[in-house]
Motif scaffolding. Sequence first.
Motif, PDB file in Angstrom:
ATOM      1  N   ALA A   1      73.186  45.013 -52.058  1.00 32.57           N
ATOM      2  CA  ALA A   1      74.114  43.316 -51.142  1.00 32.57           C
ATOM      3  C   ALA A   1      73.035  42.374 -50.701  1.00 32.57           C
ATOM      4  N   ILE A   2      73.187  41.209 -51.041  1.00 33.81           N
ATOM      5  CA  ILE A   2      72.477  40.076 -50.506  1.00 33.81           C
ATOM      6  C   ILE A   2      73.415  38.641 -50.258  1.00 33.81           C
ATOM      7  N   GLN A   3      73.590  39.363 -48.478  1.00 32.25           N
ATOM      8  CA  GLN A   3      74.196  38.191 -47.605  1.00 32.25           C
ATOM      9  C   GLN A   3      73.845  36.688 -47.501  1.00 32.25           C
ATOM     10  N   ILE A   4      73.760  35.507 -47.477  1.00 32.79           N
ATOM     11  CA  ILE A   4      73.001  34.555 -46.971  1.00 32.79           C
ATOM     12  C   ILE A   4      74.412  33.367 -46.670  1.00 32.79           C
ATOM     13  N   ALA A   5      73.653  32.987 -45.044  1.00 35.06           N
ATOM     14  CA  ALA A   5      74.203  32.064 -44.180  1.00 35.06           C
ATOM     15  C   ALA A   5      73.842  30.786 -44.944  1.00 35.06           C
ATOM     16  N   THR A   6      75.141  29.498 -45.016  1.00 33.40           N
ATOM     17  CA  THR A   6      74.789  28.175 -45.289  1.00 33.40           C
ATOM     18  C   THR A   6      75.581  27.469 -43.965  1.00 33.40           C
ATOM     19  N   TRP A   7      74.767  26.456 -44.091  1.00 36.13           N
ATOM     20  CA  TRP A   7      75.060  25.588 -42.407  1.00 36.13           C
ATOM     21  C   TRP A   7      75.676  24.280 -43.499  1.00 36.13           C
ATOM     22  N   TRP A   8      76.416  23.587 -42.708  1.00 34.24           N
ATOM     23  CA  TRP A   8      76.766  21.872 -43.759  1.00 34.24           C
ATOM     24  C   TRP A   8      78.089  21.244 -42.773  1.00 34.24           C
ATOM     25  N   ARG A   9      77.283  19.749 -42.821  1.00 33.41           N
ATOM     26  CA  ARG A   9      76.693  19.074 -41.673  1.00 33.41           C
ATOM     27  C   ARG A   9      77.891  18.005 -42.378  1.00 33.41           C
ATOM     28  N   VAL A  10      79.619  17.532 -41.800  1.00 32.03           N
ATOM     29  CA  VAL A  10      80.424  16.587 -43.038  1.00 32.03           C
ATOM     30  C   VAL A  10      80.216  15.260 -41.875  1.00 32.03           C
ATOM     31  N   GLU A  11      79.214  14.429 -42.788  1.00 30.68           N
ATOM     32  CA  GLU A  11      78.246  12.933 -42.789  1.00 30.68           C
ATOM     33  C   GLU A  11      79.610  12.143 -42.669  1.00 30.68           C
TER      34      GLU A  11
END
Length: 663
Positions: free
Chosen positions: A549-559
């Motif tokens: 398995a590959i796990q990724i983290a994603t960061w988002w900003r509410v504009e």
Amino acid sequence: MRPLSRLERICVLALVLLAWAVRWTTLMEVPAGWRDDDLIELYTFSGRIAEEGPELYYPGASGQAPLYHTLRAPLVALSGINQASARVMSAGAGTLAVLLTWAVGRRLLGPLPALLAGTTVALSFWGLMYSRFAVRHIGTVPWMLLAIYWGWRALRDPAPTQRALVGMAAGIAVGTAGSLLTYYAGRLMPLFLVALYPLAAPRRRRWQSYFAGVAIGLLVTVPTFWTAAHIPGGDARVSEVAIPLLALKDGDVKPLLQTAWTTLGMAHAKGDPEWLYNTSERPVFGPLGAALFYVGLSLALLRWRRPEARMLLLWLAAGIGPALISLPPSSYGHTILALPAVYLLLAYPVAGIIDRTGGGKSGVAGRRGLAAAIALSVTITGIVALRDLPDYFVDWGEHSMDRFLYRADYRALAETMCADATVTDIAVGSMLFGTWDKVAVQTDCPRESLHIRWLDPSRALVFADGAATTLYLQDEGSRHPEIERVLADSQSVSAPHGMQGYNVEPVAPSARASRRDVDGLPVIDQPFGDALALIAVETVPPSDAAGRAIQIATWWRVEADLPLPPEELLPYPPAPGVYTGPRLKVFTHLWDGESLVAIDDGLWVDPHSVEPGDIILQYHRFDLPGAAENEGLTLEIGLYDPKTEVRWTTPAGDDHLVLPLAP
């Protein structure tokens, strides 16, 4: 039937006060919070009626008749949705059921057994359970008792006048219609009344007023059931629970036999298995109470030639009938019509003593018989009270499963937040990650200055305005290993019972994170819908447990405020054809050259709860097929509405971004 004496009037008044007292006492504390059905029936039925007016039938929540919700709607309109307006209808119906149990019992068995039956219904775990939450089950019992009371009088009263017979027919009609228009089990009432007639009617049968009442009651309900019949799939509850019958249709009799056998033992062996309604599998009676119940049942079988015995036996059979053929077995909800019959049979030995000895009449035998009947009544009352009251208010009311299912932790959180006006921004984990967790807290703490971000801690975190945020999580539930590491490094803060609190500092992407797309453009400058911008994507270091398995983290900003449709509160299950899923998801597609390797779509934060400036961190997992390599992979990422399948676009008109995925 002789008129009520002054002593009997006092006893009946005391009975009603007792019934109301045990139903209203700590009504806001036990159950300890809101369950799904409480909120669904309040907001999507009674609340909707208060705003838009009544309807003939509600196809949501597997189909529901309107009467209970419509009667409660004025309370909701006057005082809003709160614990009192939610539960007072059930408490009132439960109290009325006690009074009517006494009234029916007095006609069938006499004054003392009637008082005993009413008292034991008032104090019983079963009666308390359904009288103290905001669901409609108990609402059908007073209507049923009203129909039985007037039906018995129409058949058995000596020489009633024509005017009295009309009144009795009206009572039967109202009771029949009310039963049918409240809860599924009430649909048995017309069949029960028809079957009762040849068992209870005297030789000089008065069929006109009796069947006129049943017919008028049925006629009143025709528009509702005509409407239900013309909504495909709108009356789904019967097929949902009738699994044993469906198995029998396929030639498998075993589920039906198992269900029936378990239900027949609900008095002494195994009661309702659902923690929502019972201490799981707790029988209706303890050993001594069960023995006395079976004495009453045996006495009714021995006296089957008597009309009241035949009626009680038919009533019990009809009442438990639905649970014999449906799941779960021994359901106290499916057998709710049997509740008064069970406790009338418990009181039947007292009636037997009085009949045998002439209790209450002059003479030594009569006085001794009355004394024995009173002593047995006190004993039975004590057996029920000493077992059922602690079992309900203490054992069940404080059990961890009850507290979880009724959201006691969220109730405590709401009280804590409302008590501190300085708290304005927090995040809360929802193990079930559903709308009703959020509604439960908002109902108990409607403070407008409190902004709660809702998240699923198995996949996501939210940082209010991008800063350190107080996060509350339930004791139960799983959390992503990376989130567990973050929490381990966070400062603990005080939290309500059943929850854990943390002051969580924002987690920033590392230097290895991808912040530009394959064309070299910063992803932060390409917000989707001009509202939600991707900040970075980073591969999570693998662990031995991850395997392929590959796990990724994603960061988002509410504009900016997210361009979402207004949030609707819909019953569950929804009405046929009504979409109740999320209106926003992140799609993440993993590519190896021209080959799509894996997909993991989801947004594990409630998009209606986030505010501009918030940072969302969430984790995705991809299980790689055997031929895929970890190097040279790219990630296609974007946002879409699962209902319409329309993707959000960037200012350049692109509906996705492609980023290199660093190993």
